[in-house]
Structures are given as structure tokens and as C-alpha cells.
Design an enzyme around this catalytic site. Structure first.
Site, mmCIF file in Angstrom:
data_model
loop_
_atom_site.group_PDB
_atom_site.id
_atom_site.type_symbol
_atom_site.label_atom_id
_atom_site.label_comp_id
_atom_site.label_asym_id
_atom_site.label_seq_id
_atom_site.Cartn_x
_atom_site.Cartn_y
_atom_site.Cartn_z
ATOM 1 N N HIS A 45 0.850 -1.289 -0.074
ATOM 2 C CA HIS A 45 0.103 -0.160 0.126
ATOM 3 C C HIS A 45 0.819 1.239 0.019
ATOM 4 O O HIS A 45 1.542 1.355 1.026
ATOM 5 C CB HIS A 45 -0.723 -0.281 1.143
ATOM 6 C CG HIS A 45 -1.770 1.418 1.411
ATOM 7 N ND1 HIS A 45 -3.109 1.187 0.849
ATOM 8 C CD2 HIS A 45 -1.623 2.367 1.969
ATOM 9 C CE1 HIS A 45 -3.352 2.290 1.292
ATOM 10 N NE2 HIS A 45 -2.638 3.255 1.737
ATOM 11 N N HIS A 47 1.468 5.344 -0.570
ATOM 12 C CA HIS A 47 0.926 6.815 -1.122
ATOM 13 C C HIS A 47 1.905 7.416 -1.813
ATOM 14 O O HIS A 47 3.192 6.974 -1.920
ATOM 15 C CB HIS A 47 0.665 7.618 0.198
ATOM 16 C CG HIS A 47 -0.492 7.020 0.981
ATOM 17 N ND1 HIS A 47 -1.612 7.883 1.248
ATOM 18 C CD2 HIS A 47 -0.681 5.925 1.498
ATOM 19 C CE1 HIS A 47 -2.462 7.284 1.987
ATOM 20 N NE2 HIS A 47 -1.926 6.112 2.084
ATOM 21 N N CYS A 78 -4.492 10.456 4.712
ATOM 22 C CA CYS A 78 -4.383 9.891 5.734
ATOM 23 C C CYS A 78 -4.515 10.806 7.075
ATOM 24 O O CYS A 78 -3.661 11.768 7.077
ATOM 25 C CB CYS A 78 -2.761 9.075 6.113
ATOM 26 S SG CYS A 78 -2.698 8.288 7.579
ATOM 27 N N ASN A 87 -3.291 7.860 -2.496
ATOM 28 C CA ASN A 87 -2.754 6.586 -2.578
ATOM 29 C C ASN A 87 -2.204 6.506 -4.134
ATOM 30 O O ASN A 87 -2.534 7.558 -4.997
ATOM 31 C CB ASN A 87 -3.573 5.502 -2.753
ATOM 32 C CG ASN A 87 -4.128 5.276 -1.247
ATOM 33 O OD1 ASN A 87 -3.580 5.169 -0.247
ATOM 34 N ND2 ASN A 87 -5.350 5.633 -1.029
#
Length: 138
Positions: A45, A47, A78, A87
Site C-alpha cells: 500500500h 501513497h 491519511c 494513494n
């Protein structure tokens, strides 16, 4: 490290929520996670805060990871990470993977259309590159 494998963990998600990672760190962390739990599925994951999200995804794919998180348009953020941007964009990731010969099963043109629609709804262009540039000229 062996205790993680003993717990029978099915999936491990490695995340760079503040977008400070780099491809070399991704490679090291994937190797460490594989060593800790060889049978677990690895998920990444990223960003794109510092414009390294796709490079990090590439490093993960090269290390054998097959599950990558993304968001259409590259939106997100976030709440507990000041300055964190969205993201990696699904359409940017799909474009990169398909150019490399992977079959993703996603409709790139539809993703680009959705990203542009998101931009209209939020009143500014979505952060993704393809929402601005479009896909590869046909």
C-alpha cells in the site's frame, strides 16, 4: 521472526502511508516479510506523497508481490499523517503493469473516465497522471 509464521498469518500488508519509502527499502522489507512468514500473501500500500509510489509498486512486483492497493484518481490521504497525499492511482498502476505485459483485467479507459468524473465532483483534477494525459495513444 518465526513467531509470525507460527501464528498462521494469512496476509501481511506493508504500507507507506506518508510516502517516504523508496524502491530499495521496499525490496528489503518484502524480503524480510517473506522470511518471517513464507506462506503469507504480501500486500503493498503506497501513497504518492513524494512521487515514488509507482516506483515502489514496481519494486514490489519485481520482488514477487501480486497484491497492490490503489485508488482511482489517486485520491485519499491519511488523517494521522500530516502532509500525506493520496494513494497511487489505480489507472496509473494499471497502465504501468499493462505496458509491462501484465494482464490486470481492468478497463483502463473506464478507470480514466472515473478519475475524471471524480475530479469534476471534487472541483479540481484528480491527482493521477492518466486523468490528465489519458492512456497510450491508440
Amino acid at each position: 521472526m518465526g513467531r509470525i509464521a507460527e501464528l498462521g498469518v494469512a496476509e501481511i500488508a506493508l504500507a507507506d502511508t506518508i510516502g517516504a519509502g523508496d524502491p530499495w527499502a521496499v525490496t528489503r522489507k518484502v524480503e524480510a516479510a517473506r522470511k518471517a512468514a513464507p506462506e503469507a500473501v504480501l500486500r503493498l500500500h503506497f501513497h504518492d506523497t513524494r512521487n515514488t509510489g509507482l516506483a515502489n509498486a514496481y519494486a514490489g512486483v519485481e520482488a514477487g508481490v501480486t497484491v497492490l492497493d490503489a485508488s482511482v484518481g489517486g485520491i485519499g490521504g491519511c488523517p494521522f499523517a500530516p502532509g500525506a497525499t493520496g494513494n497511487i492511482a489505480t489507472e496509473d498502476l494499471v497502465y504501468m503493469l499493462e505496458r509491462a505485459g501484465f494482464s490486470t483485467g481492468y478497463d483502463l479507459d473506464a478507470l480514466i473516465g472515473i478519475a475524471r468524473w471524480i475530479g469534476e465532483k471534487i472541483g479540481r483534477p484528480a491527482p493521477s497522471a492518466l486523468s490528465r494525459a489519458g492512456g497510450w495513444p491508440k
